[in-house]
Design an enzyme around this catalytic site. Structure first.
Site, PDB file in Angstrom:
ATOM      1  N   ASP A 154     -20.157  39.650  50.889  1.00 25.59           N
ATOM      2  CA  ASP A 154     -20.880  39.354  52.130  1.00 25.59           C
ATOM      3  C   ASP A 154     -20.673  37.870  52.440  1.00 25.59           C
ATOM      4  OD1 ASP A 154     -22.874  39.390  54.294  1.00 25.59           O
ATOM      5  OD2 ASP A 154     -23.560  41.251  53.381  1.00 25.59           O
ATOM      6  N   HIS A 197     -17.490  37.173  53.888  1.00 27.07           N
ATOM      7  CA  HIS A 197     -17.655  37.203  55.339  1.00 27.07           C
ATOM      8  C   HIS A 197     -17.748  35.806  55.945  1.00 27.07           C
ATOM      9  CE1 HIS A 197     -19.467  41.565  55.155  1.00 27.07           C
ATOM     10  NE2 HIS A 197     -18.256  41.475  54.642  1.00 27.07           N
TER      11      HIS A 197
END
Length: 416
Positions: free
Chosen positions: A234, A257
């Site tokens: 993430d 991310h």
């Protein structure tokens, strides 16, 4: 339990030490490595480094002994030596009478039993001033046992998996020389912390591990993150509401991310993020690079005074993004007119950013029609296309409801 006297041989001499009894009703051997340092070894409070025994109570006993010891000359050190220590959910709560150092030299392992998974925190620190965590050790969240239980994308009532390390109301703190692997959820969370320095940490989890953000910051000020490697499933670093005066530099991000502000605008209370400086960082094969994300039809909030500079992108899918239609359970989408959003974005600079993009649109600045982004600056950008589509020769940019100005050379050609 009767009190007793312990004799310790140091530097060829015999020194007499008086050991104190505390409410936890346990005995502690206190080793003195210097006049300014008292050492509380978790082995002396009953910890077993066999990788199987639950050492939560032994760790708490060592901590509370150190927390209550008045050290007028220096720090009290909770020592976790070499070995594998299994620890269940445990919180260390102050305030303490002296500064505390956790010297983690071994490996801490989280529970692998599904009955022990669900909580917001694995290891927590609260209400402590002057906390230092160091030692070169590793915390292993054993996330592979728990990730199959993460069904939040399809279940709005999903149970929470724990952050590996959580800091609440910790001031003047430092986290350095530490490795965190395979967190069940976020690796490190900071809430209501002030003057906190994170340096020389390595946070890793597989690219497909759900919600394993590296560092999440909220309601915290004067936070510095530097000289670190973060590769997760993430955001490498996420800054949510109340993040103020955050300085991030010399961080290698990937996979993951990217480094994100938000998402914001999902709560009725007014949210804000301001004073963010991300500089001299490198992104390798990440889904996004630097990003500001807010919810559609947002409640009133704001983002201001943000600088992204000296950034290197290597095969990043979306290098530069402002996305005011962010939804965590849906793909980003483009439309000519965005839904109304109440998050005002002002004074954002993207400067000296170079490298490669795997998508054609390397710069996406899509803001709200009701509250266009203000004072956005783009300068000295050079992002080449390295995607697999043969007919695309170079990157492009896309701007919607953005007011600002370009400066210097910009490739792809600017859309401001």
């Amino acid at each position: 339990m009767a009190s007793f006297l312990s004799f310790v041989v140091l530097a060829g001499g015999l020194f007499f030490l008086s050991l104190h009894m505390f409410a936890v009703s346990a005995q502690f051997y206190v080793e003195s490595s210097s006049p300014a340092k008292k050492i509380f070894n978790v082995l002396s409070s009953g910890a077993n480094p066999d990788g199987k025994t639950d050492n939560s109570e032994a760790f708490k006993k060592a901590f509370y002994a150190a927390c209550q010891w008045i050290n007028l000359k220096g720090q009290n050190v909770v020592l976790i030596p070499s070995g594998n220590f299994m620890v269940n959910h445990v919180s260390f709560v102050g305030p303490c009478k002296s500064p505390i150092v956790f010297s983690l030299q071994g490996v801490l392992k989280a529970p692998s039993n599904p009955a022990l998974f669900f909580s917001d925190t694995w290891i927590g620190f609260r209400y402590i001033n002057g906390l230092v965590i160091e030692g070169g050790g590793t915390i292993d969240g054993q996330g592979a046992f728990a990730w199959p239980y993460n069904d939040c994308k399809r279940n709005p009532k999903c149970k929470t998996l724990p952050a590996s390390l959580r800091f609440d109301f910790v001031n003047n703190g430092k986290l350095q020389n530490l490795r965190s692997i395979n967190s069940k959820n976020v690796h490190l969370t900071l809430f209501a912390c002030h003057n906190f320095d994170i340096t020389n940490v390595k946070l890793t989890a597989p690219n497909d591990s759900p919600n394993t953000d590296g560092i999440k910051i909220g309601a915290s000020t004067n936070i510095k993150i530097s000289h670190s490697i973060i590769g997760t499933g993430d955001d490498c670093i996420a800054m949510i509401s109340g993040s103020e005066n955050i300085d991030i530099f010399d961080v290698l991000c990937g996979p993951g991310h990217g480094i994100s502000i938000g998402s914001l605008g999902n709560n009725i209370e007014k949210e804000f993020v301001k004073g963010i400086n991300v500089r001299n960082c490198t992104f390798i094969s990440t889904q996004n690079g630097v990003r500001i994300k807010t919810r559609p039809s947002s409640f009133p909030s704001f983002v201001s005074n943000v600088s992204f500079s000296g950034i290197t992108m290597k095969d990043v899918n979306n290098p530069l993004i402002i996305d005011q239609q962010y939804s965590p359970n849906a793909e980003w989408f483009y439309q000519e007119k965005l839904n109304a959003g109440g998050v005002m974005i002002n004074n954002v600079k993207f400067e000296d950013i170079r490298g490669t993009s795997t998508s054609e649109i390397a710069i996406k600045l899509h803001c709200s029609a009701e509250f266009p982004c203000q004072n956005v600056k783009l300068g000295n950008i050079n992002l080449a296309y390295t995607g697999s589509t043969r007919n695309i020769k170079q990157t492009t940019s896309s701007c919607v409801n953005v007011k600002g100005q370009p400066f210097g050379r910009i490739q792809p050609p600017g859309c401001l």
